[in-house]
Motif scaffolding. Structure first.
Motif, short mmCIF file in Angstrom:
data_model
loop_
_atom_site.label_atom_id
_atom_site.label_comp_id
_atom_site.label_asym_id
_atom_site.label_seq_id
_atom_site.Cartn_x
_atom_site.Cartn_y
_atom_site.Cartn_z
N VAL A 174 0.87 -1.17 0.00
CA VAL A 174 0.00 0.00 0.00
C VAL A 174 0.91 1.22 0.00
O VAL A 174 1.71 1.40 0.92
CB VAL A 174 -0.94 0.02 1.23
N MET A 175 0.78 2.03 -1.04
CA MET A 175 1.67 3.17 -1.22
C MET A 175 0.89 4.46 -1.39
O MET A 175 -0.31 4.44 -1.69
CB MET A 175 2.55 2.95 -2.45
N GLU A 176 1.61 5.53 -1.24
CA GLU A 176 1.07 6.85 -1.54
C GLU A 176 0.55 6.85 -2.98
O GLU A 176 1.21 6.34 -3.88
CB GLU A 176 2.21 7.86 -1.38
N LEU A 177 -0.63 7.41 -3.18
CA LEU A 177 -1.17 7.56 -4.53
C LEU A 177 -0.68 8.89 -5.08
O LEU A 177 -0.98 9.95 -4.52
CB LEU A 177 -2.69 7.53 -4.53
N VAL A 178 0.09 8.83 -6.14
CA VAL A 178 0.62 10.04 -6.77
C VAL A 178 -0.29 10.37 -7.94
O VAL A 178 -0.39 9.61 -8.90
CB VAL A 178 2.07 9.85 -7.23
N GLU A 179 -0.98 11.50 -7.84
CA GLU A 179 -1.93 11.92 -8.88
C GLU A 179 -1.19 12.50 -10.07
O GLU A 179 -0.09 13.01 -9.94
CB GLU A 179 -2.89 12.97 -8.31
N GLY A 180 -1.84 12.47 -11.21
CA GLY A 180 -1.29 13.12 -12.39
C GLY A 180 -0.88 12.13 -13.44
O GLY A 180 -0.85 10.92 -13.22
#
Length: 137
Positions: free
Chosen positions: A78-84
């Motif tokens: 489970v990781m940080e969701l990086v938008e874009g």
């Protein structure tokens, strides 16, 4: 193992599939405890030695241009969701002007330098694995 929207992995509720690769699939999900969006990378097999190495490598890094690892399950990270958009999506639009490419290249180099300083060598770096927003991760 394709997961469907609404399915849960522990406290994480799957929203949608956002990518796949050699090791498995990546999903957008919601951490129902904290109410935050996350990215979940589900391994095609149970937690293999390669998957465990990846988890340890991500956890060892604390850098602006490297995603944060939040949690580990028996066959998922489970990781940080990086938008874009990804860098691959940006490249598909056409040549990247020098003024735009230089900051992207510097951020990727900074992240790789941080990994190398920890003795981590990432064997597979591809444009699909990097976002191309204001901060590249």
């Amino acid at each position: 193992m394709l997961l469907q929207p609404g399915e849960k992995l522990g406290p994480y509720e799957i929203v949608t599939l956002i990518g796949n690769g050699g090791m498995g699939e990546v999903y957008r999900a919601v951490d129902t405890r904290l109410g935050r969006n996350v990215a979940i990378k589900v391994c095609a097999q149970r937690f293999s030695e390669r998957f465990e190495r990846e988890a340890r490598a991500i956890a060892a890094l604390n850098h602006l241009n490297v995603c944060t690892l939040h949690d580990v399950g028996p066959d998922f990270l489970v990781m940080e969701l990086v938008e874009g958009p990804t860098l691959a999506e940006r490249i598909a639009k056409g040549p990247i002007p020098f003024e735009e490419s230089l900051p992207i290249a510097k951020q990727i180099a900074d992240a790789l330098e941080a990994a190398h300083e920890k003795g981590i060598v990432h064997a597979i770096s591809s444009p699909a694995m990097s976002s191309s927003g204001p901060t590249v991760r």
